[in-house]
Design an enzyme around this catalytic site. Sequence first.
Site, mmCIF file in Angstrom:
data_model
loop_
_atom_site.group_PDB
_atom_site.id
_atom_site.type_symbol
_atom_site.label_atom_id
_atom_site.label_comp_id
_atom_site.label_asym_id
_atom_site.label_seq_id
_atom_site.Cartn_x
_atom_site.Cartn_y
_atom_site.Cartn_z
ATOM 1 N N GLU A 99 -55.604 -22.540 -13.983
ATOM 2 C CA GLU A 99 -56.772 -22.496 -13.100
ATOM 3 C C GLU A 99 -57.255 -23.897 -12.718
ATOM 4 O OE1 GLU A 99 -59.457 -20.133 -15.656
ATOM 5 O OE2 GLU A 99 -60.794 -21.857 -15.640
ATOM 6 N N ASP B 77 -59.544 -15.443 -22.834
ATOM 7 C CA ASP B 77 -59.531 -16.817 -22.312
ATOM 8 C C ASP B 77 -60.031 -17.775 -23.404
ATOM 9 O OD1 ASP B 77 -59.709 -19.124 -20.837
ATOM 10 O OD2 ASP B 77 -60.946 -18.270 -19.245
ATOM 11 N N GLU C 222 -57.472 -11.964 -11.099
ATOM 12 C CA GLU C 222 -58.830 -11.946 -11.671
ATOM 13 C C GLU C 222 -59.822 -11.548 -10.577
ATOM 14 O OE1 GLU C 222 -60.283 -15.807 -12.841
ATOM 15 O OE2 GLU C 222 -61.686 -14.935 -14.276
ATOM 16 N N HIS D 157 -60.170 -21.081 -22.951
ATOM 17 C CA HIS D 157 -60.860 -22.175 -22.257
ATOM 18 C C HIS D 157 -60.502 -23.556 -22.810
ATOM 19 C CE1 HIS D 157 -63.787 -22.593 -19.045
ATOM 20 N NE2 HIS D 157 -63.743 -21.279 -18.961
HETATM 21 O O1 KDG Z 1 -65.494 -23.318 -12.664
HETATM 22 C C1 KDG Z 1 -65.050 -22.884 -13.915
HETATM 23 C C2 KDG Z 1 -64.862 -21.389 -13.917
HETATM 24 O O2 KDG Z 1 -64.147 -20.966 -12.803
HETATM 25 C C3 KDG Z 1 -64.162 -20.946 -15.171
HETATM 26 O O3 KDG Z 1 -65.024 -21.113 -16.241
HETATM 27 C C4 KDG Z 1 -63.765 -19.498 -15.100
HETATM 28 O O4 KDG Z 1 -62.203 -19.780 -16.900
HETATM 29 C C5 KDG Z 1 -62.607 -19.139 -15.960
HETATM 30 C C6 KDG Z 1 -61.902 -17.933 -15.575
HETATM 31 O O5 KDG Z 1 -60.860 -17.683 -16.165
HETATM 32 O O6 KDG Z 1 -62.369 -17.233 -14.681
HETATM 33 MG MG MG Z 2 -60.163 -19.205 -17.398
#
Ligand code: KDG
Ligand code: MG
Length: 401
Positions: A261, A209, A338, A211
């Site tokens: 997400e 990830d 997930e 992000h």
């Molecule tokens: O609220 C933010 C989280 O859900 C996030 O940081 C989690 O990126 C995330 C993931 O892939 O689970």
């Molecule tokens: Mg994520």
Amino acid sequence: MSIAAARVIVCSPGRNFVTLKIETSDGLTGVGDATLNGRELAVAAYLNEHVVPLLIGRDPARIEDTWQYLYKGAYWRRGPVTMTAIAAVDTALWDIKGKVAGLPVYQLLGGRSRSGVSVYGHANGATVDDLLSSVASFVSRGYRAVRVQAAIPEISEMYGVSAAAIYEPASAAIPAESVWSTEHYLAHLPGVLARVRAEFGPGLRLLHDVHHRLTPIEAARLGKSLEPYALTWLEDPVPAELPDGYRLIRQHTTTPLAVGEVFNSIWDGERLIREQLIDYIRATVVHAGGITHLRRIFDLAALHHVRTGSHGATDLSPICMSAALHLDLAVPNFGLQEYMPHAPETDEVFPHGYRYADGYLHPSEEPGLGVDIDEALAAKYPYRPASLPVSRLADGTLHDW
Ligand code: KDG
Ligand code: MG
């Protein structure tokens, strides 16, 4: 039968959750998750002030009509607060419909398309050796897919890497801050993935990830450099407001891409899906308008070779996880779910019947979603303000988290 009451329950068993509980004139109840991490009270207010009064007296069987009424009727469409509130209503109504029918919700969605829901777990470590041990522990528990996040020596705090057993990004009321370096990240990560792949061989599915932290050309370089390690997906390489960024990444790499997400409606991902710029759509029940709307997104994705990979972090309650599993079991284009176990106190407040076994989650076979909220216990865990962190570059520039 009509909707007799609807209650918004805000509690913090381990972390903050917002829940909608709908009661019918026949005494049935249904639950929906309405948790929007760091913005919980905005959704609670939207539900209390603008949605609950509209629900009383409505026919709970009319799920689609209620969805359209809340979406089109508000005039103001989309957005995370609105769509999370609509999702909570929609999820609770599916729960009630299942109880009326005496069937688990996946049966109402067309029945099983598979025997179980494949999940991935989160491995992380402060060093690569720690990360390898973390991956090994998932493998020993039957996981066939693992997301790997490694600390970067030159970066003091790294998202997705923590010593705590339960993942929890939201902490202080005022957001915590950390410093980010794209240069060190891009230099370090390929070596980490090389070691994980060498240690565990080709059979284990690996994910990572990003992000939202890169630009398209940086993400293209990363995707290319990770190709030898055959990721199942590279997640959120760049923010997705501008779909053209994904076109640029696609021109350079065959590493599969997963996004969604933070998506709230089909319109956030429509172009990415229609133009086949992504491989997995990660929208969730709670943030993308409930079971009704997420099904619509997944059906669009199925037409364009895009598979599902719903977000399932700990800031989505067990109600959202239950709903996701029913959908995951039914849709033809399911990819991967997930799964991050909740804190024990969260599990106690939200009793649920889904279970993990050997790399798969299995939804409850009870009528409805097979999950509830223990309101008396929830009242013992009052809300506490907690925000997601922010990230800055060394010169202080605010960066994506
Ligand atoms: O609220 C933010 C989280 O859900 C996030 O940081 C989690 O990126 C995330 C993931 O892939 O689970
Ligand atoms: Mg994520």
